[in-house]
Design a protein around this motif. Structure first.
Motif, mmCIF file in Angstrom:
data_model
loop_
_atom_site.group_PDB
_atom_site.id
_atom_site.type_symbol
_atom_site.label_atom_id
_atom_site.label_comp_id
_atom_site.label_asym_id
_atom_site.label_seq_id
_atom_site.Cartn_x
_atom_site.Cartn_y
_atom_site.Cartn_z
ATOM 1 N N LYS A 14 12.156 -6.848 17.554
ATOM 2 C CA LYS A 14 12.865 -6.640 18.813
ATOM 3 C C LYS A 14 14.075 -5.734 18.630
ATOM 4 C CE LYS A 14 11.304 -10.679 21.317
ATOM 5 N NZ LYS A 14 11.681 -11.921 21.976
ATOM 6 N N ASN A 15 14.826 -5.947 17.560
ATOM 7 C CA ASN A 15 16.011 -5.102 17.371
ATOM 8 C C ASN A 15 15.630 -3.660 17.054
ATOM 9 O OD1 ASN A 15 15.356 -5.175 14.611
ATOM 10 N ND2 ASN A 15 16.989 -6.609 14.117
ATOM 11 N N GLU A 16 14.491 -3.458 16.415
ATOM 12 C CA GLU A 16 14.012 -2.104 16.107
ATOM 13 C C GLU A 16 13.662 -1.347 17.391
ATOM 14 O OE1 GLU A 16 10.445 -0.053 13.452
ATOM 15 O OE2 GLU A 16 10.366 -2.198 13.885
ATOM 16 N N ASN A 33 21.007 -5.200 25.851
ATOM 17 C CA ASN A 33 20.640 -4.248 26.903
ATOM 18 C C ASN A 33 19.144 -4.277 27.207
ATOM 19 O OD1 ASN A 33 23.270 -3.391 27.265
ATOM 20 N ND2 ASN A 33 23.063 -1.643 25.896
ATOM 21 N N LEU A 34 18.318 -4.285 26.169
ATOM 22 C CA LEU A 34 16.868 -4.331 26.394
ATOM 23 C C LEU A 34 16.484 -5.652 27.058
ATOM 24 C CD1 LEU A 34 14.134 -2.969 26.177
ATOM 25 C CD2 LEU A 34 13.917 -3.910 23.859
ATOM 26 N N GLY A 35 17.086 -6.738 26.622
ATOM 27 C CA GLY A 35 16.839 -8.037 27.247
ATOM 28 C C GLY A 35 17.217 -8.036 28.719
ATOM 29 N N ARG A 36 18.322 -7.387 29.031
ATOM 30 C CA ARG A 36 18.776 -7.268 30.420
ATOM 31 C C ARG A 36 17.779 -6.442 31.240
ATOM 32 N NH1 ARG A 36 24.172 -5.624 29.432
ATOM 33 N NH2 ARG A 36 24.639 -7.756 28.881
ATOM 34 N N TYR A 53 4.334 -14.160 26.316
ATOM 35 C CA TYR A 53 5.577 -13.688 25.701
ATOM 36 C C TYR A 53 6.498 -14.855 25.360
ATOM 37 C CZ TYR A 53 10.180 -11.450 25.399
ATOM 38 O OH TYR A 53 11.433 -11.046 25.002
ATOM 39 N N ASP A 54 7.071 -14.813 24.169
ATOM 40 C CA ASP A 54 8.034 -15.823 23.716
ATOM 41 C C ASP A 54 9.355 -15.111 23.452
ATOM 42 O OD1 ASP A 54 9.554 -17.749 22.453
ATOM 43 O OD2 ASP A 54 8.179 -18.035 20.781
ATOM 44 N N LYS A 55 10.351 -15.366 24.294
ATOM 45 C CA LYS A 55 11.634 -14.664 24.154
ATOM 46 C C LYS A 55 12.338 -14.979 22.837
ATOM 47 C CE LYS A 55 14.650 -17.941 26.435
ATOM 48 N NZ LYS A 55 15.806 -18.087 27.245
ATOM 49 N N ASN A 56 11.964 -16.071 22.175
ATOM 50 C CA ASN A 56 12.600 -16.442 20.912
ATOM 51 C C ASN A 56 11.928 -15.836 19.681
ATOM 52 O OD1 ASN A 56 14.591 -18.115 22.138
ATOM 53 N ND2 ASN A 56 12.979 -19.611 22.493
ATOM 54 N N ARG A 57 10.763 -15.226 19.881
ATOM 55 C CA ARG A 57 10.076 -14.559 18.770
ATOM 56 C C ARG A 57 10.902 -13.341 18.362
ATOM 57 N NH1 ARG A 57 5.720 -11.984 20.875
ATOM 58 N NH2 ARG A 57 4.824 -13.906 21.631
#
Length: 75
Positions: A14-16, A33-36, A53-57
């Protein structure tokens, strides 16, 4: 002359992926920002949830990256 990199559809941390969309930001800010963006794009959010989708993955699966590209375009 610098050759332009082509975006490769694959699993991304996700950070990549966030850093590709927000290259001038810190990892934390890019992730936020991407999460927003995802939270504010109801059609994308619905499609991601529909596909498990799992937001914690810590990573986006290939089909999730494909959906993100569909809604936001290539970084």
């Amino acid at each position: 002359m610098v050759a332009e990199q082509t975006f490769r559809l694959r699993i991304y941390r996700k950070n990549e992926l966030a850093m590709l969309y927000f290259p001038e930001s810190s990892k934390q800010t890019a992730m936020r920002n991407l999460g927003r963006w995802i939270q504010h794009c109801s059609p994308l959010k619905a499609e991601l949830l529909e596909r498990g989708y799992d937001k914690n993955r810590k990573y986006f699966l290939k089909h999730e990256v494909e959906l993100i590209l569909k809604h936001f375009g290539e970084p």
